[in-house]
Design a protein around this motif. Structure first.
Motif, PDB file in Angstrom:
ATOM      1  N   GLU A  79       0.765  -1.032  -0.099  1.00  0.00           N
ATOM      2  CA  GLU A  79      -0.112   0.069   0.054  1.00  0.00           C
ATOM      3  C   GLU A  79       1.032   1.192  -0.005  1.00  0.00           C
ATOM      4  OE1 GLU A  79      -1.289  -3.450   1.581  1.00  0.00           O
ATOM      5  OE2 GLU A  79      -0.341  -1.965   3.091  1.00  0.00           O
ATOM      6  N   GLU A  80       1.869   1.126   0.583  1.00  0.00           N
ATOM      7  CA  GLU A  80       2.885   2.330   0.605  1.00  0.00           C
ATOM      8  C   GLU A  80       4.291   2.205   0.002  1.00  0.00           C
ATOM      9  OE1 GLU A  80       3.364   4.254   4.370  1.00  0.00           O
ATOM     10  OE2 GLU A  80       1.528   3.347   5.251  1.00  0.00           O
ATOM     11  N   ILE A  81       4.687   0.935  -0.435  1.00  0.00           N
ATOM     12  CA  ILE A  81       5.842   0.917  -0.940  1.00  0.00           C
ATOM     13  C   ILE A  81       5.751   0.403  -2.324  1.00  0.00           C
ATOM     14  CG2 ILE A  81       8.261   0.053  -0.803  1.00  0.00           C
ATOM     15  CD1 ILE A  81       7.344   1.936   1.404  1.00  0.00           C
ATOM     16  N   ASN A  82       6.358   1.237  -3.444  1.00  0.00           N
ATOM     17  CA  ASN A  82       6.244   0.360  -4.812  1.00  0.00           C
ATOM     18  C   ASN A  82       7.397  -0.462  -5.108  1.00  0.00           C
ATOM     19  OD1 ASN A  82       5.066   0.636  -7.575  1.00  0.00           O
ATOM     20  ND2 ASN A  82       6.914   1.824  -8.014  1.00  0.00           N
ATOM     21  N   SER A  83       8.485   0.254  -4.677  1.00  0.00           N
ATOM     22  CA  SER A  83       9.675  -0.832  -4.856  1.00  0.00           C
ATOM     23  C   SER A  83      10.822  -0.579  -3.651  1.00  0.00           C
ATOM     24  CB  SER A  83      10.214  -0.413  -6.275  1.00  0.00           C
ATOM     25  OG  SER A  83      11.343  -1.310  -6.619  1.00  0.00           O
ATOM     26  N   PHE A  84      11.790  -1.411  -3.799  1.00  0.00           N
ATOM     27  CA  PHE A  84      13.063  -1.281  -2.798  1.00  0.00           C
ATOM     28  C   PHE A  84      14.153  -1.721  -3.256  1.00  0.00           C
ATOM     29  CE2 PHE A  84      11.596  -5.457  -1.942  1.00  0.00           C
ATOM     30  CZ  PHE A  84      12.811  -6.011  -1.698  1.00  0.00           C
ATOM     31  N   GLY A  85      15.278  -1.242  -2.713  1.00  0.00           N
ATOM     32  CA  GLY A  85      16.686  -1.930  -3.191  1.00  0.00           C
ATOM     33  C   GLY A  85      17.551  -1.554  -2.260  1.00  0.00           C
ATOM     34  N   TRP A  86      18.830  -2.408  -2.156  1.00  0.00           N
ATOM     35  CA  TRP A  86      19.823  -2.172  -1.497  1.00  0.00           C
ATOM     36  C   TRP A  86      20.912  -1.552  -2.392  1.00  0.00           C
ATOM     37  CZ3 TRP A  86      19.951  -2.883   3.364  1.00  0.00           C
ATOM     38  CH2 TRP A  86      18.878  -3.744   4.030  1.00  0.00           C
ATOM     39  N   PHE A  87      21.486  -0.385  -2.135  1.00  0.00           N
ATOM     40  CA  PHE A  87      22.436   0.478  -2.808  1.00  0.00           C
ATOM     41  C   PHE A  87      23.748   0.544  -2.141  1.00  0.00           C
ATOM     42  CE2 PHE A  87      18.142   1.358  -4.089  1.00  0.00           C
ATOM     43  CZ  PHE A  87      18.140   1.138  -5.512  1.00  0.00           C
ATOM     44  N   ASP A  88      24.766   0.916  -2.823  1.00  0.00           N
ATOM     45  CA  ASP A  88      26.122   1.216  -2.441  1.00  0.00           C
ATOM     46  C   ASP A  88      26.122   2.574  -1.864  1.00  0.00           C
ATOM     47  OD1 ASP A  88      26.778   2.522  -4.656  1.00  0.00           O
ATOM     48  OD2 ASP A  88      28.200   1.114  -5.108  1.00  0.00           O
ATOM     49  N   TYR A  89      26.903   3.434  -1.145  1.00  0.00           N
ATOM     50  CA  TYR A  89      26.647   4.860  -1.076  1.00  0.00           C
ATOM     51  C   TYR A  89      26.438   5.792  -2.188  1.00  0.00           C
ATOM     52  CZ  TYR A  89      27.410   9.605   0.289  1.00  0.00           C
ATOM     53  OH  TYR A  89      27.468  10.980   0.404  1.00  0.00           O
ATOM     54  N   GLN A  90      27.072   5.460  -3.299  1.00  0.00           N
ATOM     55  CA  GLN A  90      27.262   6.494  -4.282  1.00  0.00           C
ATOM     56  C   GLN A  90      25.857   6.303  -5.105  1.00  0.00           C
ATOM     57  OE1 GLN A  90      29.221   8.772  -5.150  1.00  0.00           O
ATOM     58  NE2 GLN A  90      27.708   9.434  -6.349  1.00  0.00           N
ATOM     59  N   ASP A  91      25.581   4.942  -5.268  1.00  0.00           N
ATOM     60  CA  ASP A  91      23.975   4.929  -6.136  1.00  0.00           C
ATOM     61  C   ASP A  91      22.830   5.217  -5.087  1.00  0.00           C
ATOM     62  OD1 ASP A  91      25.523   3.748  -8.284  1.00  0.00           O
ATOM     63  OD2 ASP A  91      25.008   1.586  -7.618  1.00  0.00           O
ATOM     64  N   ALA A  92      23.128   5.092  -3.693  1.00  0.00           N
ATOM     65  CA  ALA A  92      21.880   5.370  -3.010  1.00  0.00           C
ATOM     66  C   ALA A  92      21.777   7.082  -2.912  1.00  0.00           C
ATOM     67  CB  ALA A  92      22.181   4.892  -1.349  1.00  0.00           C
ATOM     68  N   TYR A  93      22.872   7.612  -3.149  1.00  0.00           N
ATOM     69  CA  TYR A  93      22.934   9.174  -2.977  1.00  0.00           C
ATOM     70  C   TYR A  93      22.237   9.692  -4.296  1.00  0.00           C
ATOM     71  CZ  TYR A  93      25.029  13.797  -2.308  1.00  0.00           C
ATOM     72  OH  TYR A  93      24.975  15.335  -2.290  1.00  0.00           O
ATOM     73  N   GLU A  94      22.581   8.990  -5.303  1.00  0.00           N
ATOM     74  CA  GLU A  94      22.105   9.433  -6.527  1.00  0.00           C
ATOM     75  C   GLU A  94      20.492   8.999  -6.693  1.00  0.00           C
ATOM     76  OE1 GLU A  94      24.576   7.897  -9.706  1.00  0.00           O
ATOM     77  OE2 GLU A  94      26.365   9.085  -8.752  1.00  0.00           O
ATOM     78  N   LYS A  95      20.152   7.993  -6.105  1.00  0.00           N
ATOM     79  CA  LYS A  95      18.797   7.545  -6.337  1.00  0.00           C
ATOM     80  C   LYS A  95      17.860   8.164  -5.578  1.00  0.00           C
ATOM     81  CE  LYS A  95      16.526   3.915  -7.911  1.00  0.00           C
ATOM     82  NZ  LYS A  95      16.396   3.839  -9.194  1.00  0.00           N
ATOM     83  N   LEU A  96      18.383   8.855  -4.094  1.00  0.00           N
ATOM     84  CA  LEU A  96      17.482   9.695  -3.435  1.00  0.00           C
ATOM     85  C   LEU A  96      17.015  10.846  -4.068  1.00  0.00           C
ATOM     86  CD1 LEU A  96      19.502   9.249  -0.059  1.00  0.00           C
ATOM     87  CD2 LEU A  96      17.071   8.385  -0.248  1.00  0.00           C
ATOM     88  N   THR A  97      15.649  11.144  -3.768  1.00  0.00           N
ATOM     89  CA  THR A  97      15.113  12.131  -4.628  1.00  0.00           C
ATOM     90  C   THR A  97      15.161  13.450  -4.169  1.00  0.00           C
ATOM     91  OG1 THR A  97      13.013  10.531  -5.134  1.00  0.00           O
ATOM     92  CG2 THR A  97      12.622  12.998  -5.507  1.00  0.00           C
ATOM     93  N   TYR A  98      15.480  13.650  -2.621  1.00  0.00           N
ATOM     94  CA  TYR A  98      15.126  14.977  -2.203  1.00  0.00           C
ATOM     95  C   TYR A  98      16.889  15.131  -1.441  1.00  0.00           C
ATOM     96  CZ  TYR A  98      10.413  14.893  -2.653  1.00  0.00           C
ATOM     97  OH  TYR A  98       9.154  14.893  -3.243  1.00  0.00           O
ATOM     98  N   ASP A  99      17.183  16.654  -1.887  1.00  0.00           N
ATOM     99  CA  ASP A  99      18.541  16.962  -1.429  1.00  0.00           C
ATOM    100  C   ASP A  99      18.774  16.846   0.288  1.00  0.00           C
ATOM    101  OD1 ASP A  99      19.747  17.676  -3.702  1.00  0.00           O
ATOM    102  OD2 ASP A  99      18.973  19.684  -3.569  1.00  0.00           O
ATOM    103  N   ASN A 100      17.793  17.105   1.122  1.00  0.00           N
ATOM    104  CA  ASN A 100      17.786  16.683   2.507  1.00  0.00           C
ATOM    105  C   ASN A 100      18.100  15.464   2.824  1.00  0.00           C
ATOM    106  OD1 ASN A 100      14.930  15.835   2.041  1.00  0.00           O
ATOM    107  ND2 ASN A 100      14.302  17.560   3.190  1.00  0.00           N
ATOM    108  N   LEU A 101      17.627  14.418   2.006  1.00  0.00           N
ATOM    109  CA  LEU A 101      17.622  13.299   2.437  1.00  0.00           C
ATOM    110  C   LEU A 101      19.079  12.839   1.953  1.00  0.00           C
ATOM    111  CD1 LEU A 101      14.722  11.382   1.621  1.00  0.00           C
ATOM    112  CD2 LEU A 101      15.455  12.112   3.890  1.00  0.00           C
ATOM    113  N   ARG A 102      19.681  13.374   0.650  1.00  0.00           N
ATOM    114  CA  ARG A 102      21.159  13.210   0.592  1.00  0.00           C
ATOM    115  C   ARG A 102      22.007  13.750   1.454  1.00  0.00           C
ATOM    116  NH1 ARG A 102      19.119  15.760  -4.601  1.00  0.00           N
ATOM    117  NH2 ARG A 102      18.265  13.867  -5.792  1.00  0.00           N
ATOM    118  N   GLN A 103      21.997  14.635   2.011  1.00  0.00           N
ATOM    119  CA  GLN A 103      22.518  15.164   3.260  1.00  0.00           C
ATOM    120  C   GLN A 103      22.764  14.395   4.536  1.00  0.00           C
ATOM    121  OE1 GLN A 103      24.724  17.732   2.824  1.00  0.00           O
ATOM    122  NE2 GLN A 103      24.194  17.497   0.669  1.00  0.00           N
TER     123      GLN A 103
END
Length: 142
Positions: free
Chosen positions: A101-125
């Motif tokens: 109901e709340e989650i469309n997809s998920f994944g495990w990412f290394d730091y660089q890929d996670a950083y690039e995948k996050l939608t918002y700058d505040n979450l990247r920080q």
């Protein structure tokens, strides 16, 4: 202005000495973020983070409260959101079962890929701060 309080965590696992971060894609707005949710009555921030991780991913988590960082933003409905994030390490052999109901997809990412995948700058920080904390805690080099 109404303030909504929420809590969550930067969930990670160690695999062969490398850190992998769990990201979730929202089913309602398609953004990529981290497990989090509203604080319910009679809950503290840690209890909320544990419950939300469990509800959204079916993972049992232990919160490391030594890392604690707030993310604040204004929502489209005019409310202000105040989210406290912790970190939580989960074993590498766990299976994520997303809350459809709340989650469309998920994944495990290394730091660089996670950083690039996050939608918002505040979450990247947030991820940048959490990564520095986790690298120090887990004694992991760059």
């Amino acid at each position: 202005m109404i303030t909504e309080y929420a809590s969550g965590a930067v969930v990670y696992q160690m695999r062969e000495g490398k850190i992998w971060y769990l990201l979730l894609q929202s089913a309602t707005s398609d953004f990529w973020g981290l497990p989090k949710g509203h604080v319910e009555e009679n809950e503290n921030l840690i209890q909320t983070a544990v419950r939300e991780i469990r509800e959204e991913t079916n993972l049992k988590s232990r919160i490391d409260a030594n890392f604690k960082q707030k993310v604040e933003y204004d929502m489209d409905n005019g409310h202000h959101k105040d989210v406290t994030f912790f970190v939580s390490r989960v074993p590498e052999d766990v299976q994520v079962h997303k809350q459809d109901e709340e989650i469309n997809s998920f994944g495990w990412f290394d730091y660089q890929d996670a950083y690039e995948k996050l939608t918002y700058d505040n979450l990247r920080q947030l991820l940048k701060s959490a990564d520095a904390y986790i690298r120090d805690k887990e004694n992991v080099g760059d």
